[in-house]
Structures are given as structure tokens and as C-alpha cells.
Design a protein around this motif. Structure first.
Motif, short mmCIF file in Angstrom:
data_model
loop_
_atom_site.label_atom_id
_atom_site.label_comp_id
_atom_site.label_asym_id
_atom_site.label_seq_id
_atom_site.Cartn_x
_atom_site.Cartn_y
_atom_site.Cartn_z
N GLU A 126 25.02 92.23 -32.03
CA GLU A 126 23.79 91.70 -32.61
C GLU A 126 23.16 92.66 -33.61
O GLU A 126 22.27 92.28 -34.38
CB GLU A 126 22.81 91.41 -31.47
N GLY A 127 23.59 93.94 -33.58
CA GLY A 127 23.00 94.92 -34.48
C GLY A 127 21.76 95.59 -33.93
O GLY A 127 21.08 96.32 -34.66
N GLN A 128 21.45 95.38 -32.64
CA GLN A 128 20.30 96.05 -32.04
C GLN A 128 20.58 97.52 -31.76
O GLN A 128 19.66 98.33 -31.70
CB GLN A 128 19.92 95.34 -30.74
N PHE A 129 21.86 97.85 -31.57
CA PHE A 129 22.29 99.23 -31.37
C PHE A 129 23.52 99.48 -32.23
O PHE A 129 24.22 98.54 -32.62
CB PHE A 129 22.61 99.49 -29.89
N ASP A 130 23.76 100.76 -32.51
CA ASP A 130 24.85 101.11 -33.43
C ASP A 130 26.20 101.21 -32.73
O ASP A 130 27.24 101.02 -33.38
CB ASP A 130 24.54 102.46 -34.11
N ALA A 131 26.21 101.51 -31.44
CA ALA A 131 27.48 101.72 -30.75
C ALA A 131 27.29 101.61 -29.25
O ALA A 131 26.17 101.69 -28.74
CB ALA A 131 28.06 103.09 -31.09
N ARG B 74 25.76 101.21 -40.20
CA ARG B 74 25.40 102.62 -40.20
C ARG B 74 26.66 103.49 -40.34
O ARG B 74 27.69 103.23 -39.72
CB ARG B 74 24.65 102.98 -38.91
N HIS B 75 26.54 104.56 -41.15
CA HIS B 75 27.64 105.49 -41.35
C HIS B 75 27.47 106.78 -40.53
O HIS B 75 28.43 107.33 -40.02
CB HIS B 75 27.76 105.87 -42.83
N ALA B 76 26.24 107.29 -40.46
CA ALA B 76 26.00 108.60 -39.88
C ALA B 76 25.92 108.54 -38.36
O ALA B 76 25.17 107.73 -37.80
CB ALA B 76 24.70 109.19 -40.44
N VAL B 77 26.68 109.40 -37.71
CA VAL B 77 26.62 109.49 -36.26
C VAL B 77 25.31 110.10 -35.80
O VAL B 77 24.68 109.62 -34.85
CB VAL B 77 27.82 110.29 -35.72
N THR B 78 24.88 111.16 -36.47
CA THR B 78 23.63 111.81 -36.10
C THR B 78 22.47 110.82 -36.20
O THR B 78 22.26 110.19 -37.23
CB THR B 78 23.35 113.02 -37.02
N GLY B 79 21.74 110.70 -35.11
CA GLY B 79 20.61 109.79 -35.07
C GLY B 79 20.94 108.36 -34.70
O GLY B 79 20.05 107.52 -34.61
N ALA B 80 22.23 108.06 -34.48
CA ALA B 80 22.62 106.70 -34.13
C ALA B 80 22.07 106.32 -32.75
O ALA B 80 21.92 107.16 -31.86
CB ALA B 80 24.13 106.57 -34.13
N ARG B 81 21.78 105.05 -32.60
CA ARG B 81 21.32 104.50 -31.32
C ARG B 81 22.55 103.99 -30.57
O ARG B 81 23.21 103.05 -31.02
CB ARG B 81 20.32 103.36 -31.56
N VAL B 82 22.83 104.60 -29.43
CA VAL B 82 24.06 104.30 -28.72
C VAL B 82 23.75 103.92 -27.27
O VAL B 82 22.88 104.52 -26.63
CB VAL B 82 25.03 105.50 -28.77
N PRO C 295 27.47 115.05 -29.83
CA PRO C 295 26.88 114.42 -31.02
C PRO C 295 25.40 114.14 -30.79
O PRO C 295 24.96 113.83 -29.68
CB PRO C 295 27.67 113.12 -31.15
N LEU C 296 24.62 114.27 -31.86
CA LEU C 296 23.17 114.09 -31.78
C LEU C 296 22.83 112.61 -31.93
O LEU C 296 22.34 112.15 -32.95
CB LEU C 296 22.48 114.94 -32.85
N MET C 297 23.12 111.87 -30.87
CA MET C 297 22.81 110.45 -30.83
C MET C 297 21.77 110.19 -29.73
O MET C 297 21.65 110.97 -28.79
CB MET C 297 24.07 109.63 -30.55
N THR C 298 21.05 109.12 -29.87
CA THR C 298 20.02 108.76 -28.90
C THR C 298 20.61 107.79 -27.88
O THR C 298 20.97 106.66 -28.25
CB THR C 298 18.82 108.10 -29.59
N PRO C 299 20.75 108.20 -26.61
CA PRO C 299 21.35 107.30 -25.62
C PRO C 299 20.34 106.29 -25.08
O PRO C 299 19.16 106.58 -24.91
CB PRO C 299 21.82 108.26 -24.52
N HIS C 300 20.82 105.08 -24.83
CA HIS C 300 20.03 104.01 -24.23
C HIS C 300 20.86 103.37 -23.14
O HIS C 300 22.08 103.58 -23.06
CB HIS C 300 19.63 102.98 -25.28
N PHE C 301 20.22 102.57 -22.31
CA PHE C 301 20.93 101.96 -21.18
C PHE C 301 20.49 100.52 -20.99
O PHE C 301 19.32 100.17 -21.19
CB PHE C 301 20.65 102.75 -19.89
N ARG C 302 21.44 99.67 -20.63
CA ARG C 302 21.19 98.32 -20.14
C ARG C 302 22.12 98.12 -18.94
O ARG C 302 23.25 98.60 -18.95
CB ARG C 302 21.47 97.26 -21.21
#
Length: 263
Positions: A191-196, A147-155, A172-179
Motif C-alpha cells: 500500500e506504500g504505508q511503509f518502505d519495507a 524510496r531509494h535511501a535505506v537511511t531513514g526508511a520506515r520498516v 542500518p539507520l531505519m525506523t522499525p515499526h510493528f504490526r
């Protein structure tokens, strides 16, 4: 000693750690708080730590040792190769009976990881990487996203890491997730399940060293929060934050980051 021999040693030890963890998980682990606000620890953490140190250091007596649950000594600084382990990463989740904990093990040579394993015993996931030979999940190769675009990235990051004061031009307009396991978060990026994955706070080496090799071998890029290369087995085993992502995404995030000294 060849690095692939070290990888086999780490893999066996990680699965042995998983068996100990499952025994405690099913019985309800004993948990208490470590001093100075260092977070919780369980009897399973300590049993696994003793097992890992005994098994790994007996097999490689010339290697140094660094673990979250062992007393640190300067002896490791003079060793060419060092084991760096987190007996249970995600102890809080483990103590609560959750599944998202991991065992993170790595061998570091002259400051750089050369073999790494992250094992999650409940979902039976084993990630491994060997320097120059790629990254794998349960034996199948894995890659970071392109992925190139930060906007919309799954982080994988807390909302506080995405606060406007850390970033040029605002949050930045990224979607935050947690583990709950930081090592698992890095494995999921590999694994490519998330962008960053981001952490802009000081980060212990045992939490990130195995994941750093996974991401690098999966085609991604890892640095501290200011973009500097990571060096492990330093006197103070802590990084000034971490940015981990696919190579293009990593650089895009770094371009948006306000340098810590001017934040």
C-alpha cells in the motif's frame, strides 16, 4: 478455471472468515497453546479453518490444500493449483481482543501465487491481487513506495532483525515499526504505508504468500533473506526469511545484508 474466478472465491471466503472471527472476538475466544512452542490457537482459528477448507475445496476439488491449522499431507505436492491459507494471522493479538489480525488466502499455481486476498474485518480492509492485474485495497489500486535511501526508511521489523550482525557496516539507520499480523505488514508495504518489511528468521508460507503477490503486483519485490526468489507449495512450506519492499529499496537492503551462511 480462470484466476479471476479464484479471486472472487477467495474474497467471499475471506469475508465469511471475518464474520466468524468477529463473533468469537465479541464473545471472548477460547485460547490454548499448540504443542512444541508453535504459539497460541483459538476456537475461532479452527472454526475458520474448517469453513475455509469446506468452502474452497468443495468449489475446487482438484486443488490442493495447505493451512496453518490443518494437518499437512503430501497430496498437495502433486496438484497444479493449491490453496494456501492462514485462518487467522495474528492469533495472539486476536486472542487479546486487538484489531490487528487478518485472514490471508491465496491460490498458488506451480509454485507461484496467482490470486490473493488479505482481509482485516475490524477496520474493514480488503487487499487483493491477481497476477498481471495489479494490487488493490478496497477496490482502489495501490503501489509500493519508490524510496531509494535505506537511511531513514520506515520498516516493519523487530529490532533484532536490524541488529548489526546481520548487516554489512553495522545496523542500518531505519525506523522499525510493528504490526501483529505478518500478512498485514506485507499489505502495508504494498500500500506504500511503509518502505519495507523484513524477517530474517524462517517464515511459513501461509504467512507470506498472499502478501508476496500483493507486493509484486504493487510494483515491489520480494525474496527470501538471501535474495533468492520465493517458491511456494514446497515439501517444507517455509522460507529462509523474507525481504519485501519497493523494487529499488529491496535491492538496496539486499546489498547491505550479510549472507546468512557467513553471518
Amino acid at each position: 478455471m480462470l484466476a479471476n474466478d479464484d479471486l472472487a472465491l477467495l474474497t467471499g471466503a475471506a469475508h465469511d472468515a471475518g464474520q466468524i472471527a468477529l463473533r468469537h472476538l465479541n464473545a471472548g475466544p477460547k485460547v490454548w497453546d499448540k504443542p512444541d512452542g508453535q504459539g497460541p490457537v483459538t476456537d475461532a482459528d479452527l472454526e475458520i479453518d474448517r469453513m475455509l477448507q469446506g468452502a474452497l475445496c468443495t468449489a475446487r476439488p482438484d486443488y490442493g490444500w495447505l493451512s496453518e491449522e490443518s494437518r499437512d499431507t503430501p497430496d498437495r505436492l502433486g496438484r497444479a493449483r493449491v490453496f494456501i491459507v492462514d485462518p487467522i494471522d495474528g492469533t495472539r493479538a486476536f486472542a487479546q481482543g486487538q484489531q490487528g489480525f487478518a485472514h490471508a488466502l491465496a491460490v498458488v499455481e506451480h509454485g507461484q501465487p496467482i490470486a490473493a486476498v488479505i482481509h482485516l474485518p475490524v477496520p474493514d480492509l480488503t487487499y487483493h491481487a491477481l497476477r498481471g492485474h495489479g494490487a488493490f485495497l478496497n477496490g482502489s489500486p495501490i503501489r509500493t513506495t519508490d524510496r531509494h535511501a535505506v537511511t531513514g526508511a520506515r520498516v516493519l521489523a523487530t529490532r533484532s532483525q536490524l541488529a548489526a550482525e546481520h548487516w554489512q557496516g553495522g545496523a542500518p539507520l531505519m525506523t522499525p515499526h510493528f504490526r501483529p499480523s505478518l500478512a498485514w505488514r506485507m499489505a502495508l508495504v504494498a500500500e506504500g504505508q511503509f518502505d519495507a518489511m523484513l524477517s530474517l528468521r524462517p517464515t511459513w508460507h501461509w504467512d507470506i504468500v498472499a502478501g508476496a503477490l500483493l507486493i509484486a503486483e504493487a510494483g515491489g519485490k520480494v525474496s527470501d533473506g538471501a535474495g533468492q526468489d520465493l517458491l511456494f507449495n514446497t515439501k517444507a512450506p517455509v522460507s529462509d526469511g523474507i525481504i519485501a519492499a519497493g523494487a529499488v529499496m529491496h535491492d538496496a537492503l539486499l546489498d547491505l545484508r550479510i549472507p546468512p551462511q557467513s553471518a
